[in-house]
Design an enzyme around this catalytic site. Structure first.
Site, PDB file in Angstrom:
ATOM      1  N   HIS A  12      14.126 -38.388  33.645  1.00  0.00           N
ATOM      2  CA  HIS A  12      14.949 -38.045  32.399  1.00  0.00           C
ATOM      3  C   HIS A  12      13.991 -38.910  31.331  1.00  0.00           C
ATOM      4  CE1 HIS A  12      18.249 -35.265  32.963  1.00  0.00           C
ATOM      5  NE2 HIS A  12      17.470 -35.361  34.253  1.00  0.00           N
ATOM      6  N   GLY A  13      14.454 -39.065  30.130  1.00  0.00           N
ATOM      7  CA  GLY A  13      13.868 -39.664  29.013  1.00  0.00           C
ATOM      8  C   GLY A  13      12.399 -40.089  28.817  1.00  0.00           C
ATOM      9  N   GLY A  14      11.662 -38.813  28.858  1.00  0.00           N
ATOM     10  CA  GLY A  14      10.285 -38.699  28.775  1.00  0.00           C
ATOM     11  C   GLY A  14       9.708 -39.154  27.332  1.00  0.00           C
TER      12      GLY A  14
ATOM     13  N   GLY B 286      16.193 -41.111  24.514  1.00  0.00           N
ATOM     14  CA  GLY B 286      15.839 -41.656  23.266  1.00  0.00           C
ATOM     15  C   GLY B 286      14.650 -42.310  23.139  1.00  0.00           C
TER      16      GLY B 286
ATOM     17  N   ASN C 279      11.576 -34.778  31.704  1.00  0.00           N
ATOM     18  CA  ASN C 279      12.470 -34.224  30.526  1.00  0.00           C
ATOM     19  C   ASN C 279      11.898 -34.853  29.222  1.00  0.00           C
ATOM     20  OD1 ASN C 279      13.769 -33.335  32.767  1.00  0.00           O
ATOM     21  ND2 ASN C 279      15.908 -33.804  31.920  1.00  0.00           N
TER      22      ASN C 279
ATOM     23  N   ASP D 180      21.357 -28.704  31.097  1.00  0.00           N
ATOM     24  CA  ASP D 180      21.073 -30.211  31.290  1.00  0.00           C
ATOM     25  C   ASP D 180      22.290 -30.902  31.170  1.00  0.00           C
ATOM     26  OD1 ASP D 180      19.074 -32.383  31.286  1.00  0.00           O
ATOM     27  OD2 ASP D 180      19.135 -32.686  28.989  1.00  0.00           O
TER      28      ASP D 180
ATOM     29  N   GLU E 164      22.008 -35.904  39.999  1.00  0.00           N
ATOM     30  CA  GLU E 164      21.838 -37.266  39.179  1.00  0.00           C
ATOM     31  C   GLU E 164      22.246 -38.427  40.132  1.00  0.00           C
ATOM     32  OE1 GLU E 164      21.594 -37.649  35.140  1.00  0.00           O
ATOM     33  OE2 GLU E 164      22.007 -39.724  35.057  1.00  0.00           O
TER      34      GLU E 164
ATOM     35  N   THR F  90      13.749 -35.892  22.288  1.00  0.00           N
ATOM     36  CA  THR F  90      13.618 -36.661  21.294  1.00  0.00           C
ATOM     37  C   THR F  90      12.448 -36.325  20.619  1.00  0.00           C
ATOM     38  OG1 THR F  90      15.290 -38.350  22.135  1.00  0.00           O
ATOM     39  CG2 THR F  90      13.864 -38.808  20.042  1.00  0.00           C
TER      40      THR F  90
END
Ligand code: 13P
Length: 274
Positions: free
Chosen positions: A205-207, A178, A227, A81, A133, A230
């Site tokens: 990202h940041g799911g 986050g 993804n 990652d 990305e 957290t």
């Protein structure tokens, strides 16, 4: 069984679903996620991020994921990652990863193109997939909150994909790492505009902390990998905290692990439209 990112994203494309990417930081995380994936009989991406690498765990986690994958019938991707350099991705090729992300989004566009191409050239030579990305995704990866809004430039997506033959592309549509302060706002029009271009499968990202219906809509509009980190880490910590009074080490570990399995199962079901 071990699989590449390209292989599992083809499955997602055929089914109109998304493949879950779970960051794992220790053996318990690997076992917990594999229990969820085996129960749901669905492919999974086990991802080693910079936090785990900085803690010195790249090699042993890579070995452990390969063992877990060999013991399972579901396709399992061993993924890097947010790879920070060409050199780091080469270390991962040597360690047996089946997929690496090179994150050049913080660099000027041309440098991102150049470095991404170098990573792809080496990775593809040994059959390893590459995620790139565009539009840096904000937030603190191991932290709790942020205000950052990140929107990818659709023109840049077109120019990038014309030059870079990556297997997956992470884009920013208002998502961040986050937990969000309040409800996140995703720019679905931007996602639709990106989808009209000739791109590889798109990644969100940041799911963590995203309402289920927003993730469902993102998948409907073509997101094929999501993804989550957290929420798993919080579930683990809450499991440890909840059973700390018992002063039974193994019960604490089991509760923490079971918590991860529960979150992973819920995401796996959600991402396949169940
Ligand atoms: P979250 O921590 O918000 O789930 O994001 C994870 C991620 O995108 C890792 O790359």
């Amino acid at each position: 069984m071990l699989a590449t990112l390209k292989e599992v994203l083809e499955i997602a494309n055929q089914r109109g679903t998304a493949i879950p990417h779970f960051n794992i930081d220790n053996i318990a995380g690997i076992e917990a996620v594999m229990e969820a994936a085996d129960t749901e009989n669905y492919p999974v991406i086990l991802s080693i991020g910079q936090g785990a690498i900085n803690a010195g765990n790249l090699w042993y986690l890579a070995d452990a994921v390969q063992r877990a994958a060999n013991d399972s019938k579901v396709p399992v991707v061993l993924h890097l990652d947010h790879g920070v350099s060409y050199e780091q991705t080469v270390v991962c090729l040597r360690a047996g990863f089946t997929s690496v992300m090179y994150d050049g989004s913080h660099h000027p566009f041309e440098e991102n193109v150049r470095e991404s191409l170098a990573v792809i050239r080496s990775a593809h030579a040994v059959g390893v997939s590459v995620e790139c990305e565009l539009g840096a995704i904000g937030g603190v990866e191991d932290g709790m909150s942020h205000d950052h809004l990140n929107l990818v430039d659709v023109g840049e997506v077109e120019r990038f994909c014309a030059q870079v033959n990556c297997d997956a592309l992470a884009i920013g549509i208002g998502n961040a790492h986050g937990l969000y302060k309040g409800t996140p706002h995703f720019d679905f029009d931007r996602l639709t505009a990106c989808r009209k271009l000739d791109t590889p499968p798109l990644v969100l990202h940041g799911g963590s902390g995203t309402p289920d219906e927003m993730l469902r809509k993102a998948i409907e509009l073509g997101i094929r990998k999501i993804n989550v980190a957290t929420e798993l880490r919080m579930a683990y910590m809450e499991g440890l905290e909840a059973s700390v009074g018992q002063r039974d080490f193994y019960k604490m570990c089991k509760q923490a692990k079971d918590n991860i399995t529960a979150v992973a199962r819920q995401k796996i079901r959600l991402f396949q439209g169940l």
